[in-house]
Design a protein around this motif. Structure first.
Motif, short mmCIF file in Angstrom:
data_model
loop_
_atom_site.label_atom_id
_atom_site.label_comp_id
_atom_site.label_asym_id
_atom_site.label_seq_id
_atom_site.Cartn_x
_atom_site.Cartn_y
_atom_site.Cartn_z
N ARG A 107 0.82 -1.21 0.00
CA ARG A 107 0.00 0.00 0.00
C ARG A 107 0.85 1.26 0.00
O ARG A 107 0.57 2.20 -0.75
CB ARG A 107 -0.94 0.00 1.21
CG ARG A 107 -1.69 1.31 1.41
CD ARG A 107 -2.63 1.26 2.59
NE ARG A 107 -3.86 0.56 2.27
CZ ARG A 107 -4.87 1.07 1.59
NH1 ARG A 107 -4.78 2.32 1.13
NH2 ARG A 107 -5.95 0.39 1.35
N GLU A 108 1.91 1.26 0.80
CA GLU A 108 2.78 2.44 0.87
C GLU A 108 3.42 2.74 -0.48
O GLU A 108 3.55 3.89 -0.89
CB GLU A 108 3.86 2.25 1.95
CG GLU A 108 3.34 2.39 3.37
CD GLU A 108 4.27 1.81 4.42
OE1 GLU A 108 4.04 2.04 5.60
OE2 GLU A 108 5.23 1.10 4.04
N ASN A 109 3.82 1.67 -1.18
CA ASN A 109 4.40 1.85 -2.51
C ASN A 109 3.39 2.48 -3.47
O ASN A 109 3.70 3.42 -4.19
CB ASN A 109 4.87 0.50 -3.07
CG ASN A 109 6.33 0.23 -2.74
OD1 ASN A 109 7.19 1.00 -3.11
ND2 ASN A 109 6.58 -0.85 -2.05
N LEU A 110 2.18 1.91 -3.48
CA LEU A 110 1.14 2.42 -4.38
C LEU A 110 0.82 3.88 -4.03
O LEU A 110 0.66 4.72 -4.91
CB LEU A 110 -0.12 1.56 -4.28
CG LEU A 110 0.02 0.14 -4.85
CD1 LEU A 110 -1.24 -0.67 -4.56
CD2 LEU A 110 0.27 0.19 -6.35
N ASP A 111 0.75 4.14 -2.75
CA ASP A 111 0.43 5.49 -2.30
C ASP A 111 1.54 6.47 -2.70
O ASP A 111 1.27 7.58 -3.17
CB ASP A 111 0.25 5.49 -0.77
CG ASP A 111 -0.27 6.82 -0.28
OD1 ASP A 111 -1.39 7.19 -0.70
OD2 ASP A 111 0.42 7.49 0.50
N ASN A 121 -7.96 11.96 -5.52
CA ASN A 121 -8.65 10.93 -4.72
C ASN A 121 -7.73 9.74 -4.46
O ASN A 121 -8.05 8.60 -4.75
CB ASN A 121 -9.90 10.41 -5.43
CG ASN A 121 -10.90 11.52 -5.65
OD1 ASN A 121 -11.07 12.38 -4.78
ND2 ASN A 121 -11.54 11.50 -6.80
N ARG A 122 -6.57 10.07 -3.94
CA ARG A 122 -5.52 9.07 -3.83
C ARG A 122 -5.97 7.80 -3.11
O ARG A 122 -5.76 6.69 -3.58
CB ARG A 122 -4.34 9.68 -3.10
CG ARG A 122 -3.02 9.17 -3.56
CD ARG A 122 -1.91 9.99 -2.98
NE ARG A 122 -1.85 9.86 -1.54
CZ ARG A 122 -1.92 10.88 -0.70
NH1 ARG A 122 -2.07 12.10 -1.16
NH2 ARG A 122 -1.85 10.69 0.59
N LYS A 123 -6.59 7.99 -1.96
CA LYS A 123 -6.99 6.85 -1.14
C LYS A 123 -7.86 5.89 -1.95
O LYS A 123 -7.65 4.68 -1.96
CB LYS A 123 -7.73 7.38 0.09
CG LYS A 123 -8.38 6.37 0.98
CD LYS A 123 -7.51 6.07 2.20
CE LYS A 123 -8.22 5.18 3.22
NZ LYS A 123 -8.84 3.98 2.68
N ALA A 158 1.30 0.01 -10.19
CA ALA A 158 1.75 1.28 -9.62
C ALA A 158 1.91 2.35 -10.70
O ALA A 158 1.60 3.51 -10.46
CB ALA A 158 3.07 1.08 -8.88
N CYS A 159 2.38 1.95 -11.88
CA CYS A 159 2.58 2.98 -12.90
C CYS A 159 1.33 3.17 -13.77
O CYS A 159 1.37 3.89 -14.76
CB CYS A 159 3.83 2.72 -13.74
SG CYS A 159 3.79 1.25 -14.73
N MET A 160 0.22 2.51 -13.41
CA MET A 160 -1.05 2.71 -14.13
C MET A 160 -2.02 3.58 -13.36
O MET A 160 -3.08 3.94 -13.87
CB MET A 160 -1.72 1.36 -14.41
CG MET A 160 -1.12 0.57 -15.55
SD MET A 160 -1.07 1.50 -17.10
CE MET A 160 -2.81 1.83 -17.36
N GLN A 161 -1.65 3.93 -12.11
CA GLN A 161 -2.62 4.62 -11.26
C GLN A 161 -2.99 6.00 -11.77
O GLN A 161 -4.08 6.48 -11.52
CB GLN A 161 -2.08 4.74 -9.83
CG GLN A 161 -2.02 3.43 -9.11
CD GLN A 161 -1.58 3.60 -7.67
OE1 GLN A 161 -2.32 3.36 -6.75
NE2 GLN A 161 -0.35 4.05 -7.50
#
Lengths: 326, 377
Positions: A107-111, A121-123, A158-161
């Motif tokens: 989660r920390e990485n994605l965040d 709307n990160r969360k 992660a790089c698609m968010q």
């Protein structure tokens, strides 16, 4: 398996990536040598070549991580020389090595990545990514403890968010087991269906055949590119397949014959290829008379044979001309 | 003899030598560190420093006074650098470090001697570094005795006998008890900060490159300044915590006072941290692995300990070593800390040291900027 590239070819819209004469010099050596490429929007574009052929350097120049020493180009319409920031904001780039933080949780990485791209709307986005990955329950697990396949899927997610229109994947499946590789490619196709352009470098042939378009690069030179289905035709390679007894003996004899350009073993078969179609047919006619137990079959050359052929030719011409051009 | 194959053993041995030779950094360290240490310990460490800067307050210019001074100067311990005209001026020189000693010849010195009044010759010593001035102070009475014996001849011969014609009063300023801990603890702040700031910054940045996460980071729209500040700030906080812990522990455990201006300390401290972070950043642009970052940081820490005046008196080092020492940020910060904490210095007393650190910092930053541009591609 591949979609019909003819539709995309007729598409008049601007390509996602277009580069001309792209060149990068390290220590006086042209590691990328005047590469021209055009990646149509919405395509899965396979970037094929042996290790050290300049794939990574080319991709890095396309996403403005490296400044080219020569040539010009546009990625998503942005100049690769001038608009580095705009390119970075609109492209998803996945590096060859797993390069998220092993000592941060999933989660920390994605965040973190979401914050890098200032995702709104990160969360919610991170929750959504975790759900799509099927990792909802494991958000607190350290990313470093994931298996190779999962690490790659996490890096992709992660790089698609930030919902990039273009995805650059640098050997995303290197060192990943076959099952995880298939899963990964399922995801790539999913993304492609949603309209994302994907440029993926690989040296797995089974992955190459899944691409709509292919460019083959060796020693920094692009040898050939085009719709995947047309590549063998472009090279003009004729292939005979032979199975039966004493193939080791036959292989030696064929290699000695100047009319045969390439003999490669595929399982229980020999694939005998040459651009000299008539010459090859003559060889086959001679050899097939010698032993009735062997079965000969003429087939259109497949990508793998084509690439082996291209690689061999490129090696011969290294430093001179760089082999046949498309 | 199957339990030990000489050829296999030889192969491992050979491979190890090849690898050792290829890792240039480590190889250089293995050769460089012993030489560095030899030179430093051999030449620089001098617990008996000579040529200590000394000022004179001369209220009496008689031949006897001159004889005493020339005796001091020929001893080589003291180097007379000028005259002060007031006690305040002398105190100021001791506080800002321009002099280690101030010798005060009282008015009517010779006359009082002749009259047998046994006047007092006052020597004010900067004892904030007890090692630096200790031996000179110890040698003082012998020096003066000899000078006196040579002077009081002829008509003055009678006064040269017992009791001594005048007394020498040594006033150990800033650290009257000559406690070494008063000198070491403030110095440690400078050294520990240098160690952590340089090492941690260098490693933190190289770690990103080594693990490949830097590439991901650069591929995002993040700007270099955002990365640098974000990465460095946590370690600045660590530096703050370390310093506060040091100040409190120094006070509680060793009774180290804090006499000077907090503002002067705060400014010097922040400048020093910035310079060390810049040095760590510079190292990170020069090395490829965390191991190399550690080795390179160690290379900077060794001179910081040995040449800065932390462990051995700066005044005792040979000239060339002082030149090297003056290029080390810790040398100047050390002076700031000692001046502020022990001598009660204020901002005006440390401007020279601040300027020196700032110059070093600018040079380091210029070099690292040049390096950083090159490493982008």
């Amino acid at each position: 398996m591949s979609t019909t590239p003819a539709d995309s070819v007729s598409d008049r819209s601007e390509p996602a990536i277009v580069v001309k004469g792209l060149t990068k010099i390290y220590n006086g050596k042209k590691v990328v040598n005047e590469v021209d490429m055009s990646v149509p929007k919405g395509a899965i574009y396979g970037f094929i070549g042996p290790n050290g052929s300049g794939k990574t350097t080319t991709i890095r120049m396309m996403c403005a991580l490296l400044t080219p020493d020569g040539g010009e180009g546009h990625t998503l319409g942005y100049d690769i020389h001038k608009d580095a920031r705009a390119i970075k904001e609109n492209v998803g780039y996945m590096t060859q090595k797993f390069s998220l933080y092993g000592d941060l949780t999933i989660r920390e990485n994605l965040d973190f990545m979401a914050r890098m791209y200032r995702v709104k709307n990160r969360k919610k986005v991170v929750d959504e990514t975790l759900r799509t990955l099927g990792l909802e329950g494991r958000g607190k697990q350290l990313a470093g403890t994931l298996s190779g396949g999962w690490k790659q899927r996490l890096a992709l997610a992660a790089c698609m968010q930030h919902k990039p229109a273009l995805l650059l994947l640098d050997e995303p499946t290197a060192g990943v087991d076959p099952k995880a590789r298939r899963d990964f490619w399922d995801e790539i196709r999913q993304l492609s269906k949603q309209g994302v352009t994907v440029l993926v470098s690989t040296h797995y042939m089974d992955e190459a055949v899944q691409c709509d378009y292919i460019a083959y690069i060796a020693y920094g030179k692009k040898l050939i590119d085009g719709p995947a289905t047309e590549i063998p035709h472009q090279v003009g390679l004729t292939t005979w397949r032979v199975s039966g007894p004493d193939l080791v003996q036959l292989e030696e004899e064929l290699r000695a014959d100047p009319r045969v350009e390439q003999v490669a073993r595929f399982g229980a078969q020999l694939h005998v290829s040459s651009t000299d179609s008539a010459g090859l047919d003559a060889v086959v006619a001679e050899k097939s008379g010698e032993n009735d137990a062997r079965k000969w079959e003429k087939k259109e050359a497949e990508l793998e044979e084509v690439f082996i052929y291209l690689m061999a030719t490129a090696a011969d011409n290294f430093g001179v001309n760089g082999g046949p051009s498309a | 003899m199957s339990w030990f194959s000489v050829s296999r053993f030889g192969a491992v041995l050979y491979k190890e030598f090849i690898q050792m030779r290829r890792d240039r950094m480590t190889f250089a360290m293995m050769i460089g560190i012993p030489i560095l240490q030899l030179v430093m310990f051999g030449y620089i460490i001098n617990s008996d420093p000579h040529h200590l800067p000394t000022l004179i307050e001369m209220a009496d210019e008689s031949p006897v006074a001159r004889a005493v001074l020339s005796g001091m100067e020929t001893s080589d311990y003291f180097k007379f650098e000028g005259i002060v005209t007031s006690a305040e001026e002398g105190d100021q020189a001791l506080r800002d470090g321009t002099a280690n000693f101030v010798v005060v010849i009282p008015p009517n010195f010779e006359r009082d001697i002749v009259r047998g009044l046994s006047p007092k010759l006052l020597v004010s010593a900067d004892a904030s570094d007890p090692t630096a001035v200790g031996t000179a102070v110890g040698a003082l009475s012998g020096i003066i005795d000899t000078a006196v014996k040579q002077t009081f001849q002829g008509p003055l011969a009678p006064v040269a006998g017992q009791p001594p014609p005048f007394s020498v009063v040594v006033h150990k300023q800033f650290n009257p008890a000559s406690k070494t801990s008063l000198n070491i603890v403030p110095g440690l702040i400078a050294v520990i900060l240098a160690m952590t700031m340089v090492l941690i910054t260098a490693i933190a940045i190289v770690r990103e490159t080594e693990r490949g996460t830097m590439e991901t980071l650069i591929a995002t729209p993040v700007r270099p300044l955002e990365v640098m500040l974000g990465k460095i700030l946590p370690y600045v906080v660590i530096g703050y915590i370390q310093t506060v812990v040091f100040l409190i522990a120094g006070k509680l455990l060793f009774g180290v006072p804090f006499l000077g201006s907090g503002l002067a300390f705060f400014i010097g401290f922040n400048l020093y941290i910035v310079v060390n972070l810049a040095l760590g950043f510079l190292i990170s642009t020069l090395v490829r692995t965390q191991m190399q970052a550690m080795q390179a940081s160690f290379m900077t820490i060794l001179p910081t300990i040995l040449l800065s005046g932390f462990m051995f008196p700066y005044a005792g080092m040979p000239g060339w070593a002082q030149v090297i020492g003056s290029a080390i940020p810790a040398t100047h910060f050390l002076r700031i800390v000692r001046k502020v904490m022990l001598k009660g210095a204020h901002l005006a007393d440390i401007t020279g040291d601040l300027r020196a650190i700032a110059i070093i910092g600018v040079v380091i930053m210029l070099i690292s900027m040049l390096r950083y541009r090159q490493t982008l591609d």
